[in-house]
Design an enzyme around this catalytic site. Sequence first.
Site: not given
Ligand code: PLP
Length: 388
Positions: A89, A160, A163, A186, A189, A218, A225, A235
């Site tokens: 992605f 990453d 998944h 997301q 997921k 911060r 500040y 956040r």
């Molecule tokens: C879903 C996804 C992301 C990004 O996640 P979001 O929460 O949608 O920003 C990054 N890498 C891979 C491989 C993904 O499938």
Amino acid sequence: MTESIRDLAFPAWPQYDDTEREGLIRALEQGQWWRIGGNEVNLFEEEFAQYHGAPYALAVTNGTHALELALEVLGVTRGSEVIVPAFTFISSSQAAQRLGAVAVPVDVEPDSYNIDVAAAAAAITDRTSAIMPVHIAGLVADMDALAKLSADSGVPIVQDAAHAHGAQWQGKRIGELGSVAALSFQNGKLMTAGEGGAVLFPDAESYELGFLKHSCGRPKTDRKYFHRTSGSNFRLNEFSASVLRAQLKRLDGQIDTREQRWPLLAGLLAAVPGVVPQRIDERTTRNPHYMAMFRVPGLSEERRNELVDDLIARGLPAFVAFRAIYRSDGFWEHSAPAETVEQIAARCPVTEEVFRDAIWLHHRTLLGTEQQMHHIADIVAEALAALP
Ligand SMILES: *Cc1c(COP(=O)(O)O)cnc(C)c1O
């Protein structure tokens, strides 16, 4: 019609019950809806870190921001290079490009669709600041070979793991592999609050820098500040964290079901002429199965797209595979490599095939019954036979 009626009512996604409901009310009535002063984000981070065997977890706004923050904490900056798989992605490369770093796509393996470690090794230069394996569909990239490459080259790994909630490599959870990992929450997921993300950190130093950067530089207790570093606001809010705490409780049971269903479905799909399911690799000792993926090698992109439309028409939640990242205009807007599309394509021959002939089914199919796995394979066989 001799054919019996097929039940294709797969479980819905996302799933929720009173645990999410109670969490949302708890956050509401807490009277603090952001993490500063609230409990839900802090507790979620503790529970999520522990679940993955990581010393620290930081909850953030989404998975794309999680990757960006992870790269920034590792020192990725303007002019550096980040090696990413060409089949992923687009967030994998966008996160690097947002930091002004050049995203360098490399080829993937034909059966796992994960980064080809030899190709990653060949792409290392003196500007390389990170290598980003993506655990495609929950199948963990070759973390032994990557650990060796990282040790030999001095280039850090960023997983990453968008998944790969709950995944294990040779008995080790993704937070125990010694590298930073970024996850997404997301809507589609394996755990979700609609949007959201997290970074797992292997040490206190990187976590503390990550915390600062995700909160405008911060520290937790600042009232003057005084912003110690550059940063942004990544956040997560208390409502999302309360939902994620509930989702985490359900994850293991769902993974157990999907781990039972995929070997069955993969076996049935492999018996369909022309279909090759994503490989099963014993080294991924726990695979959460974000997607049920398979290839129809040799199928053209156009025919594959027709096949997906037909699978949808026949009742399956089917999707085309990610496009090769270098074949989207967005990849070229800034911080792209000094190569042409054709040059990258020439050194990514497997990606060129996989992105055209691969298909995936939503993970909610793998929460279905054993009988439904038979229905899925039958439908794939029928749709393939019906292709012009
Ligand atoms: C879903 C996804 C992301 C990004 O996640 P979001 O929460 O949608 O920003 C990054 N890498 C891979 C491989 C993904 O499938």
